[in-house]
Write an enzyme that holds these catalytic residues in place. Structure first.
Site, PDB file in Angstrom:
ATOM      1  N   ARG A 100      -4.815  -9.629  15.610  1.00 58.79           N
ATOM      2  CA  ARG A 100      -3.721  -9.704  14.915  1.00 58.79           C
ATOM      3  C   ARG A 100      -4.030 -10.030  13.591  1.00 58.79           C
ATOM      4  O   ARG A 100      -3.447  -8.982  12.710  1.00 58.79           O
ATOM      5  CB  ARG A 100      -2.684 -10.854  15.196  1.00 58.79           C
ATOM      6  CG  ARG A 100      -1.921 -11.387  14.449  1.00 58.79           C
ATOM      7  CD  ARG A 100      -1.029 -10.398  13.866  1.00 58.79           C
ATOM      8  NE  ARG A 100       0.158 -10.759  12.855  1.00 58.79           N
ATOM      9  CZ  ARG A 100      -0.042 -10.479  11.417  1.00 58.79           C
ATOM     10  NH1 ARG A 100      -0.974  -9.619  11.225  1.00 58.79           N
ATOM     11  NH2 ARG A 100       0.976 -10.760  10.700  1.00 58.79           N
ATOM     12  N   HIS A 124      -5.027  -5.268   7.944  1.00 59.96           N
ATOM     13  CA  HIS A 124      -5.749  -4.565   7.035  1.00 59.96           C
ATOM     14  C   HIS A 124      -6.581  -3.368   7.644  1.00 59.96           C
ATOM     15  O   HIS A 124      -7.506  -2.861   7.450  1.00 59.96           O
ATOM     16  CB  HIS A 124      -7.152  -5.627   6.593  1.00 59.96           C
ATOM     17  CG  HIS A 124      -6.373  -6.919   6.050  1.00 59.96           C
ATOM     18  ND1 HIS A 124      -5.889  -6.840   4.929  1.00 59.96           N
ATOM     19  CD2 HIS A 124      -6.302  -8.139   6.785  1.00 59.96           C
ATOM     20  CE1 HIS A 124      -5.410  -8.137   4.405  1.00 59.96           C
ATOM     21  NE2 HIS A 124      -5.813  -8.815   5.621  1.00 59.96           N
TER      22      HIS A 124
END
Length: 134
Positions: free
Chosen positions: A93, A98
């Site tokens: 997660r 990113h």
């Protein structure tokens, strides 16, 4: 925290979990499906650890400050069975915020469809039972 508020949080989580399950069952023939599944996973995971935290606080465990702490306490309390997979889910997660690498996104997508979705659905059913008991 009232029991009504706990039910509200459960219903929010159940709705998100159901929407994730719906997305997981779509054919990922294009990237927009993969992106949508990952986004629904992010949202559902956030609601899951917050529900853990709120439930545990309701039962008297109040020193939870992070998702990792919530997972650890939920495992100790018996709300989740596979603590290691939940920690893996937390790590993935955190990566999803990113991800710029399509290959890594696909790997996380595979984990969501093969493992994480089931863990979240199982947690949803167990929380429904636990909240009815209190």
């Amino acid at each position: 925290m009232s029991k009504e508020r706990l039910y509200e949080k459960l219903k929010d989580f159940e709705k998100a979990s159901s929407r994730l399950n719906e997305a997981v069952n779509l054919d990922a023939e294009n990237d927009i499906i993969v992106d949508g599944v990952i986004q629904r996973f992010e949202f559902t995971f956030e609601l899951s650890w917050k529900l853990m935290k709120i439930f545990l606080e309701y039962t008297g465990i109040s020193d939870i400050r992070s998702p990792r702490g919530a997972i650890r306490e939920a495992f100790s309390y018996g709300l989740i069975k596979d603590g290691e997979s939940w920690i893996d889910m937390l790590i993935d997660r955190n990566k999803t915020s990113h991800i710029y690498d399509e290959e890594e996104a696909r790997l996380i997508y595979e984990k969501i469809t093969k493992t994480y979705n089931k863990l979240l659905l199982d947690f949803s059913r167990l929380m429904d039972e636990k909240i009815k008991e209190i």
